[in-house]
Design a protein around this motif. Structure first.
Motif: not given
Length: 686
Positions: A554-581
């Motif tokens: 798994p990859l878990y990420i916590y970002m404070p709310k201000a960073y989510i709102e100010n950096t255009d975070v778009s989270f798709e839980k089913n997105r594929k990824g790996s360590h390089k990302d």
């Protein structure tokens, strides 16, 4: 004319003894190797073997016997040649004893390597390979403790001794039986023919083939099911191949600009690699100019968790089998990717790739560790204005990581002796201090630097590593593992494995909570956590549909709310990824207008990515594709196929159909693999 007209009767007795003795050894060796192979086949590859066609089953045994005969022929060539020269001499009475001892040694080595191969297969789902030599770089005391805890070493040694005594008795019986029935030559002409024929037979079996090439490793393939192919070589042969490959890989190949150019073109990059300033151009990234980030650069904490396995997490049930503990609330609140791969398949392998994007699990112990790798994440973070700290639960001397990490540029490397100094009552296991104290130390580092420049910190946990144990001072949460799950785990202490896994997750959850509850840290700290690799030893070779699942973390990420709102975070839980990302994602939401090099994608953005693949050294997936590509080379006849494609079934997690789909294309996935390797070669020789 009788043989003794030319040679003394003594020579007849010598020759008779040689024939009987070597025949006994050969028969015993064939039986031993086949029995060992059947044990592995039944224990770890039974289901795939039952599924393959009859002709492939027949070819499996024919090829296996050919490889066994090759090993035996090479081993028996020495006594054959010595006997040819000396059997008519009086000194041969001493050589007879040597031949007996030699035969026992050969059988003993075949026996020992068969045992090693069995348990190696149990742990790594394959026959002995080059990873076995990684143990020579580990802490020898810790390795011994792990072996004693996880494997029946004492019982095994007793069994080996008992087996040797029984074997000696049976070999004597076989010797006497063969001595009575074997006809041996009694004339000079027949003796001559005997030796000529034996030398020719020995040479034929030692070569293993009448074709252009001798029987070799690339021929060890009868089916597209790797678990079965891994059963073909005997333990001693697999070890020999691993040794040869290990010696070969000590020397890095020369960079081939034509391969790199071709691979780049396959991914749509028209880069002239003849110019050094162009070679890394497709890896260039620049984060967006962001006024909020200009004045709010966060701390970044990347936790690399020992064996944090998606497979293990798939068994989690809040009410019946709680494997998350205090991590559960954070998994519910924050961003978690489960369609995610470790890039390597061992701790050192994944760390080298995370830190430098270099596909070399031995990088830290090689002369190439001090090269200036362009994807060196430590150098990148220091350039971005971060203080860099590495906190490990183990000894920093493990695999020379103390020197390696400092060479990469870490400002501080904190290891278990530092933690013991800060927390004298800390508990520890075989490989290092327990996760509770690792995270206490990590929290202390953040607090000590709260008023200075931002910190980039990596932590490496260790408790969830064999030998599994829950620390003495911890009240063990009851983990009631159903029998249906227990069957999948070939261990006596499976419940302890689950309890240790839960302990590690629980301590990670407590660490995250301590940051979220801290007024100084909660609004300016990113936290990421991932596994270094999946759990080993639970029979992926017998489950070809788990080609990808066997590498998922798994990859878990916590970002404070201000960073989510100010950096255009778009989270798709089913997105594929790996360590390089991971670091590419964190940097894009932490640092403004910053240039760096990476193979990664921003998993929290829909922006175009040059390398849109979930990538592991053995499997890769285009993030927009519904199939996975195996990157393990496969021989089809005499043709090497670098990849094979397998469609996803649509089941939860990334389960594939076990049968290859030849209509699907893996050119791009293979090209990324080539680019990564060629860029490593280029930098290693620069």
């Amino acid at each position: 004319m009788k043989f003794n007209s030319y040679i003394a009767k003594r020579s007849q007795d010598n020759l008779r003894y040689f024939i009987t003795s070597t025949t006994t050894t050969i028969f015993a060796a064939i039986a031993l190797l086949m029995l060992a192979r059947l044990s592995i086949l039944v224990a770890f590859a039974r289901e795939p073997f039952l599924e393959i066609p009859l002709i492939e089953k027949i070819n499996f045994f024919i090829l296996a016997i050919r490889f066994d005969l090759r090993v035996i022929a090479i081993a028996m060539a020495l006594p054959l040649l010595v006997t040819l020269v000396t059997f008519y001499l009086s000194v041969y009475k001493y050589i007879k004893k040597a031949i007996d001892i030699y035969g026992y040694i050969i059988l003993f080595l075949l026996f020992i390597f068969s045992i090693i191969n069995f348990f190696y297969f149990q742990t790594y789902d394959k026959s002995i390979d080059t990873f076995i030599f990684a143990f020579t770089k580990e802490d020898p005391i810790a390795v011994c403790k792990t072996l004693l805890n996880d494997y029946p070493i004492i019982k095994g040694l007793i069994a080996v001794v008992v087996t040797c005594f029984i074997a000696k008795y049976l070999l004597k019986k076989l010797f006497n039986f063969l001595d009575e029935i074997i006809k041996f030559p009694k004339t000079f002409k027949r003796v001559t023919i005997y030796f000529i024929v034996n030398i020719l037979i020995c040479a034929f079996f030692a070569r293993g083939s009448l074709g252009t090439f001798p029987l070799r490793q690339l021929n060890a393939q009868v089916t597209d099911k790797s678990a079965i192919n891994y059963c073909i070589p005997s333990g001693v042969l697999a070890f020999y191949w691993a040794y040869k490959w290990n010696e070969t890989t000590k020397f890095i190949p020369q960079y081939d600009k034509f391969i790199l150019q071709f691979a780049y073109l396959n991914l749509g990059f028209n880069v002239n690699v003849a110019y050094s300033d162009q070679i890394f151009k497709p890896l260039e990234h620049r984060t967006i100019k962001n006024e909020f980030l200009d004045t709010h650069k966060p701390n970044i904490v990347l936790n690399v968790m020992e064996s944090m396995s998606t497979h293990m997490l798939s068994y989690d049930d809040k009410d019946k089998l709680d494997l998350l503990g205090s991590l559960r609330e954070h998994f519910d609140e924050d961003m978690v990717f489960t369609n995610f791969l470790s890039e390597g398949n061992g701790t050192s392998d994944s760390l080298a790739r995370l830190l430098t994007s270099v596909p070399d699990l031995n990088l830290s112990t090689s002369s190439r560790m001090n090269k200036d790798y362009i994807c060196n994440i430590v150098k990148i973070m220091k350039k971005a204005g971060y203080k860099t700290v590495f906190v490990t639960a183990s000894s920093a001397s493990w695999r020379n990581y103390d020197n390696f990490l400092k060479t990469l540029g870490f400002d501080e490397v904190i290891e278990r002796t530092h933690v013991k100094r800060d927390f004298p009552d800390c508990t520890q296991g075989t490989w290092g201090i327990d996760d509770e104290y690792l995270f206490k130390e990590a929290y202390k580092v953040l607090k000590d630097n709260a008023q200075s420049k931002p910190v980039f910190m990596m932590t490496l946990s260790i408790t969830n590593h064999p030998p599994y144990r829950v620390p003495e001072n911890v009240e063990v949460q009851k983990v009631d593992v159903p029998k249906s799950i227990l069957k999948r785990f070939p261990y006596e202490n499976t419940k302890t494995i689950f309890a240790t896994f839960r302990y590690a997750n629980d301590e990670l959850g407590k660490f995250i909570s301590s940051i979220k509850n801290d007024e100084e840290l909660k609004e300016n700290t990113f936290i990421a956590a991932t596994g270094d690799h999946n759990l080993r030893g639970i029979g992926y070779g017998e489950h070809p549909d788990e080609l990808v699942f066997g590498h998922e973390v798994p990859l878990y990420i916590y970002m404070p709310k201000a960073y989510i709102e100010n950096t255009d975070v778009s989270f798709e839980k089913n997105r594929k990824g790996s360590h390089k990302d991971i670091m590419t994602t964190l940097l894009n939401h932490a640092v403004s207008d910053f240039k760096f090099h990476s193979f990664g994608c921003d998993l929290l953005s829909s922006d175009k990515c040059n390398f849109p693949f979930a990538f592991n050294s053995e499997v890769a997936i285009g993030t927009d594709k519904d199939y996975a590509c195996s990157l393990t080379p496969y021989y089809e006849g005499n043709m090497l196929r670098p990849t094979r494609a397998f469609k996803f079934t649509g089941a939860p997690y990334m389960i594939v159909k076990p049968q290859e789909d030849k209509s699907l294309d893996c050119t791009k996935e293979h090209s990324l693999h080539l680019i990564q390797s060629e860029l490593y070669y280029y930098q290693a020789h620069d």
